[in-house]
Design a protein around this motif. Structure first.
Motif, PDB file in Angstrom:
ATOM      1  N   GLY A 281     -11.757  -6.905 -12.493  1.00  0.00           N
ATOM      2  CA  GLY A 281     -11.605  -5.516 -12.069  1.00  0.00           C
ATOM      3  C   GLY A 281     -10.645  -4.748 -12.954  1.00  0.00           C
ATOM      4  O   GLY A 281     -10.927  -3.604 -13.344  1.00  0.00           O
ATOM      5  N   PHE A 282      -9.524  -5.357 -13.297  1.00  0.00           N
ATOM      6  CA  PHE A 282      -8.548  -4.683 -14.158  1.00  0.00           C
ATOM      7  C   PHE A 282      -9.123  -4.439 -15.557  1.00  0.00           C
ATOM      8  O   PHE A 282      -8.859  -3.392 -16.159  1.00  0.00           O
ATOM      9  CB  PHE A 282      -7.264  -5.500 -14.251  1.00  0.00           C
TER      10      PHE A 282
ATOM     11  N   LEU B  59      -7.711   0.176  -3.301  1.00  0.00           N
ATOM     12  CA  LEU B  59      -9.030  -0.384  -2.988  1.00  0.00           C
ATOM     13  C   LEU B  59      -8.934  -1.894  -2.791  1.00  0.00           C
ATOM     14  O   LEU B  59      -9.514  -2.444  -1.841  1.00  0.00           O
ATOM     15  CB  LEU B  59     -10.020  -0.053  -4.104  1.00  0.00           C
ATOM     16  N   PHE B  60      -8.202  -2.556  -3.667  1.00  0.00           N
ATOM     17  CA  PHE B  60      -8.008  -4.003  -3.527  1.00  0.00           C
ATOM     18  C   PHE B  60      -7.311  -4.325  -2.201  1.00  0.00           C
ATOM     19  O   PHE B  60      -7.652  -5.297  -1.527  1.00  0.00           O
ATOM     20  CB  PHE B  60      -7.184  -4.548  -4.681  1.00  0.00           C
ATOM     21  N   TYR B  61      -6.328  -3.503  -1.826  1.00  0.00           N
ATOM     22  CA  TYR B  61      -5.607  -3.752  -0.578  1.00  0.00           C
ATOM     23  C   TYR B  61      -6.499  -3.510   0.633  1.00  0.00           C
ATOM     24  O   TYR B  61      -6.384  -4.208   1.647  1.00  0.00           O
ATOM     25  CB  TYR B  61      -4.359  -2.876  -0.496  1.00  0.00           C
TER      26      TYR B  61
ATOM     27  N   ASP C 129      -3.640   3.774  -9.343  1.00  0.00           N
ATOM     28  CA  ASP C 129      -3.137   3.519  -7.993  1.00  0.00           C
ATOM     29  C   ASP C 129      -4.279   3.368  -6.990  1.00  0.00           C
ATOM     30  O   ASP C 129      -4.218   2.532  -6.084  1.00  0.00           O
ATOM     31  CB  ASP C 129      -2.219   4.660  -7.555  1.00  0.00           C
ATOM     32  N   GLY C 130      -5.311   4.195  -7.146  1.00  0.00           N
ATOM     33  CA  GLY C 130      -6.450   4.110  -6.241  1.00  0.00           C
ATOM     34  C   GLY C 130      -7.158   2.772  -6.318  1.00  0.00           C
ATOM     35  O   GLY C 130      -7.693   2.284  -5.313  1.00  0.00           O
ATOM     36  N   GLY C 131      -7.172   2.151  -7.503  1.00  0.00           N
ATOM     37  CA  GLY C 131      -7.782   0.833  -7.649  1.00  0.00           C
ATOM     38  C   GLY C 131      -6.996  -0.230  -6.897  1.00  0.00           C
ATOM     39  O   GLY C 131      -7.571  -1.108  -6.234  1.00  0.00           O
ATOM     40  N   HIS C 132      -5.663  -0.139  -6.984  1.00  0.00           N
ATOM     41  CA  HIS C 132      -4.819  -1.073  -6.223  1.00  0.00           C
ATOM     42  C   HIS C 132      -5.049  -0.893  -4.724  1.00  0.00           C
ATOM     43  O   HIS C 132      -5.154  -1.873  -3.977  1.00  0.00           O
ATOM     44  CB  HIS C 132      -3.345  -0.837  -6.554  1.00  0.00           C
TER      45      HIS C 132
ATOM     46  N   ALA D 215       0.832  -1.207   0.000  1.00  0.00           N
ATOM     47  CA  ALA D 215       0.000   0.000   0.000  1.00  0.00           C
ATOM     48  C   ALA D 215       0.866   1.256   0.000  1.00  0.00           C
ATOM     49  O   ALA D 215       0.575   2.227  -0.713  1.00  0.00           O
ATOM     50  CB  ALA D 215      -0.935  -0.012   1.209  1.00  0.00           C
ATOM     51  N   ALA D 216       1.953   1.246   0.781  1.00  0.00           N
ATOM     52  CA  ALA D 216       2.837   2.409   0.838  1.00  0.00           C
ATOM     53  C   ALA D 216       3.500   2.667  -0.507  1.00  0.00           C
ATOM     54  O   ALA D 216       3.613   3.817  -0.953  1.00  0.00           O
ATOM     55  CB  ALA D 216       3.903   2.201   1.920  1.00  0.00           C
TER      56      ALA D 216
END
Length: 377
Positions: free
Chosen positions: A352-353, A332-334, A327-330, A115-116
Motif C-alpha cells: 500500500g505504501f 484508511l488502514f486504521y 494521512d488519509g491512507g493511514h 487515529a487522533a
C-alpha cells in the motif's frame, strides 16, 4: 525559453512569499500531529519543516530534534519507531524496544489515539483557515452588498430565464441570499443544475428558473479555472462594496462557513476533474503556487494571509485522501484495523505504501507539468 527567463527574473519576488505561505501551513499541520502525539504520551524524535539535509536545528528538553531542512515542500513529525518521514513503522526497531520505549511508541498506542494523532494534522489546517477568516471578519468585515442586478448579459442563462436590470435576488432554492457574493458562490458550483431564484421586481416577488452554464475563465493573475456562470452583474460604486464587521462569536461562525465553502468548492472541482466536467489544467503544483504567492503578495499582507487560508484548506483535504503515504491512507488502514480487529499484514501495508508513493509522485509530476504548460502559454 522566454518563460524560463521571465520566471527566473521574478523568482526572488516569488520565493519569499511562497516560503512564508507554505511555511505557515506546514508548521500548523505538523504542530497538529505533534501536540496530539505529546498529549497521548508518544515520544517524538524529530519535528522538521522541509525535507532533505538539515540546515539548522536544536534538541528540546524532551529529546525532540526541531529542524529546518533544505527542501521546503513539506514537513514531518517523526515518532519513535518510524522508519521514515511517512511514518512507516520500523519493525526491527519496534521489536528491540524495551518496556519504557514501548509505552511511548506511536505504533503500540491504542487505535483511537493513533487515529487522533494522524487526523490532527489536517484538522489543524482547517482550524488555521477558520482563524484567519475570523480575524479578517472582525477587522475588515464581510461583504453585505445587496444582490441587485445591474446588468444582464445577452444570450446568457439569466437572459433566457427573464432576469431584468433592477431585480433584487432575495433567495435561491428557498435559501435566503445575504449578499451578491452569495449569488456568485451558489452559481459557481451549480453549473448544469437548475436553480430557482426568488426576485423582487416593482414591489412584487417572482420566481425565475435558470441553469448556470460552465465556462472557462481566468482569475486576475491569468490562472485558468472553470465555474458556473449565470450572466448577471452588480455595479460597484465609488464607495466600494459595503462591509459589516463582526464580533468574535459571529466572526468564528462566518470563518467556519467560509472554510466550509472553500472545502465544498474544492471537492466539487476535484470530483469534476475525475468525472470530466472540469478541466485538469486547474491542478497546480509548487511552481504555480510560488508564482501566485508572489502576485498576491503585491496586494498586501492581508491578501497573502487569505491565500494561506485557502491553501491550508486544500492541503488539509489532500492529506485526507485515502492514499497510503498521506494521512488519509493511514486513517484508511486504521479503519480496516478497527473493522477486522487486527492490522493489515506487513506485506499488505508495504504494498500500500509503495502504491501510495507512486500515486503521490504521479500527481506531483502532473501538477508540475501543468505549471510548465501554464508558464509557456
Amino acid at each position: 525559453m522566454d518563460w524560463i527567463t521571465s520566471f527566473g527574473a521574478n523568482a526572488a519576488s516569488y520565493i519569499l512569499p511562497f516560503l512564508f505561505v507554505l511555511g505557515i501551513i506546514i508548521f500548523v499541520h505538523e504542530m497538529g500531529h505533534f501536540l496530539v502525539a505529546r498529549w497521548c504520551g508518544v515520544a517524538v524524535d524529530a519535528f522538521s519543516i522541509g525535507f532533505g539535509p538539515e540546515l539548522l536545528g536544536w534538541v528540546d528538553r524532551h529529546g525532540t530534534r526541531w529542524k529546518l531542512s533544505a527542501i521546503p515542500l513539506g514537513g514531518y513529525v517523526k515518532f519513535a519507531g518510524d522508519e521514515n518521514a511517512a511514518s512507516v513503522p520500523d519493525r526491527a526497531v519496534l521489536a528491540a524496544m524495551n518496556e519504557e520505549e514501548r509505552r511511548t511508541s506511536f505504533f503500540l498506542k491504542p487505535l483511537w489515539q493513533r487515529a487522533a494523532i494522524v487526523a490532527a494534522g489536517p484538522v489543524a489546517n482547517f482550524i488555521l483557515a477558520i482563524a484567519i477568516f475570523s480575524i479578517f471578519f472582525m477587522i475588515s468585515g464581510r461583504p453585505v452588498a445587496d444582490a441587485v442586478v445591474s446588468a444582464v448579459e445577452p444570450d446568457s442563462p439569466a437572459a433566457a430565464a427573464g432576469f431584468e436590470p433592477g431585480d433584487v435576488i432575495v433567495a435561491i432554492d428557498g435559501d435566503k441570499v445575504r449578499s451578491f457574493s452569495t449569488v456568485q458562490r451558489t452559481v459557481a458550483s451549480a453549473a448544469g443544475s437548475p436553480l430557482t431564484f426568488t426576485v423582487e421586481r416593482g414591489g412584487e416577488r417572482l420566481e425565475l428558473v435558470a441553469t448556470p452554464e460552465l465556462r472557462e475563465l481566468t482569475d486576475p493573475f491569468g490562472n485558468p479555472y472553470s465555474s458556473g456562470v449565470l450572466g448577471v452583474r452588480r455595479e460597484v460604486g465609488a464607495e466600494g462594496i459595503p462591509r459589516e464587521r463582526l464580533g468574535p462569536i459571529g466572526a468564528i461562525g462566518a470563518g467556519a462557513a467560509e472554510t466550509w465553502y472553500i472545502t465544498t468548492r474544492t471537492v466539487d472541482v476535484v470530483t469534476g476533474i475525475f468525472s470530466g466536467t472540469q478541466s485538469a489544467s486547474q491542478l497546480g503544483g509548487p511552481i504555480r503556487v510560488a508564482q501566485l504567492s508572489g502576485e498576491v503578495a503585491g496586494l498586501g499582507i492581508a491578501a497573502l494571509f487569505s491565500l494561506a487560508a485557502m491553501l491550508s484548506v486544500s492541503i488539509g483535504l489532500i492529506n485526507l485522501l485515502p492514499v497510503p503515504m498521506l494521512d488519509g491512507g493511514h486513517l484508511l488502514f486504521y479503519l480496516i484495523e478497527g473493522v477486522r480487529g487486527r492490522p493489515l499484514s506487513e506485506r499488505a501495508q508495504d504494498v500500500g505504501f509503495r502504491i501510495g508513493l507512486a500515486l503521490v509522485l504521479l500527481l506531483m509530476g502532473f501538477a508540475t507539468f501543468n505549471d510548465i504548460v501554464h508558464l509557456t502559454s
